[in-house]
Design a protein around this motif. Structure first.
Motif, short mmCIF file in Angstrom:
data_model
loop_
_atom_site.label_atom_id
_atom_site.label_comp_id
_atom_site.label_asym_id
_atom_site.label_seq_id
_atom_site.Cartn_x
_atom_site.Cartn_y
_atom_site.Cartn_z
N SER A 37 -10.66 -3.59 -4.98
CA SER A 37 -10.11 -2.81 -3.87
C SER A 37 -10.59 -3.37 -2.54
O SER A 37 -11.67 -3.97 -2.45
CB SER A 37 -10.52 -1.34 -3.98
N LYS A 59 -6.30 -3.87 -7.34
CA LYS A 59 -5.41 -2.75 -7.65
C LYS A 59 -5.14 -1.85 -6.45
O LYS A 59 -4.14 -1.14 -6.41
CB LYS A 59 -6.00 -1.91 -8.78
N LYS A 60 -6.05 -1.85 -5.46
CA LYS A 60 -5.91 -0.92 -4.34
C LYS A 60 -6.22 -1.62 -3.02
O LYS A 60 -7.23 -2.30 -2.89
CB LYS A 60 -6.85 0.27 -4.53
N THR A 62 -6.23 -0.49 1.09
CA THR A 62 -6.08 0.57 2.10
C THR A 62 -6.11 -0.09 3.47
O THR A 62 -7.11 -0.70 3.85
CB THR A 62 -7.23 1.60 1.97
N LEU A 79 -1.60 -4.53 -7.42
CA LEU A 79 -1.45 -3.31 -6.63
C LEU A 79 -0.47 -2.35 -7.30
O LEU A 79 0.57 -2.77 -7.79
CB LEU A 79 -0.97 -3.63 -5.22
N GLU A 81 0.00 1.10 -5.79
CA GLU A 81 0.53 1.90 -4.69
C GLU A 81 0.20 1.16 -3.41
O GLU A 81 -0.89 0.64 -3.25
CB GLU A 81 -0.10 3.29 -4.67
#
Length: 163
Positions: A37, A59-60, A62, A79, A81
């Motif tokens: 992340s 996977k993430k 932000t 990823l 979302e």
């Protein structure tokens, strides 16, 4: 090119010399298999080419408001979302290509330029297979007509639900 073992990266507003961090360099984390992340902070405005490409465990991501441009930087990641903040104006060609795990995309209101094949093969589904349940849900706050751009931006085999 970072090859460390840290899995969760939060980018600081300033580097160790006190300089404001405004971009992530070309290929900075390319092919790192440890990163799962990332979090960007408000000073970051640009993510350069291949910055996170082929980070097979990512996977993430932000993104904070302040980010303006996403280059071809997240190809072949995992990823699931993706939230593109309102501050982002430009997403380059194939920026998120081959992100076959992507299920949900939130496209911010500031996006005015979306490169060809920005989300090509993200996710890949055979629309001829009635049993396929792979769907990409797109929440579009931008003024772009994604329905009309669908085949130029997304894979034409991807089932897409626009909300």
């Amino acid at each position: 090119n970072y090859d460390g073992s840290v899995t969760d990266i939060i980018f600081p507003n300033k580097d160790t010399d006190g300089n404001i961090v405004t971009e992530i360099g070309t290929g900075a984390f390319n092919m790192n298999t440890n990163i799962t992340s990332i979090v960007t902070l408000n000073t970051l405005t640009l993510i350069n080419n291949a910055a996170f490409s082929k980070c097979s465990s990512l996977k993430k991501a932000t993104f904070s408001n302040g980010l303006q441009t996403i280059s071809t930087s997240f190809t072949e990641t995992q990823l699931e979302e993706l939230v593109i903040p309102d501050s982002v104006e430009t997403i380059y060609i194939a920026a998120f290509a081959n992100v076959t795990t992507l299920k949900t995309l939130y496209l911010g209101s500031g996006v005015t330029t979306l490169g060809m094949f920005a989300f090509q093969y993200s996710p890949t589904a055979d629309t001829n297979d009635e049993n396929s349940n792979i769907v990409l849900t797109v929440y579009n706050k931008s003024t772009l007509d994604l329905e009309q751009m669908k085949n130029n931006v997304f894979n034409n085999r991807t089932k897409i639900i626009f909300k």
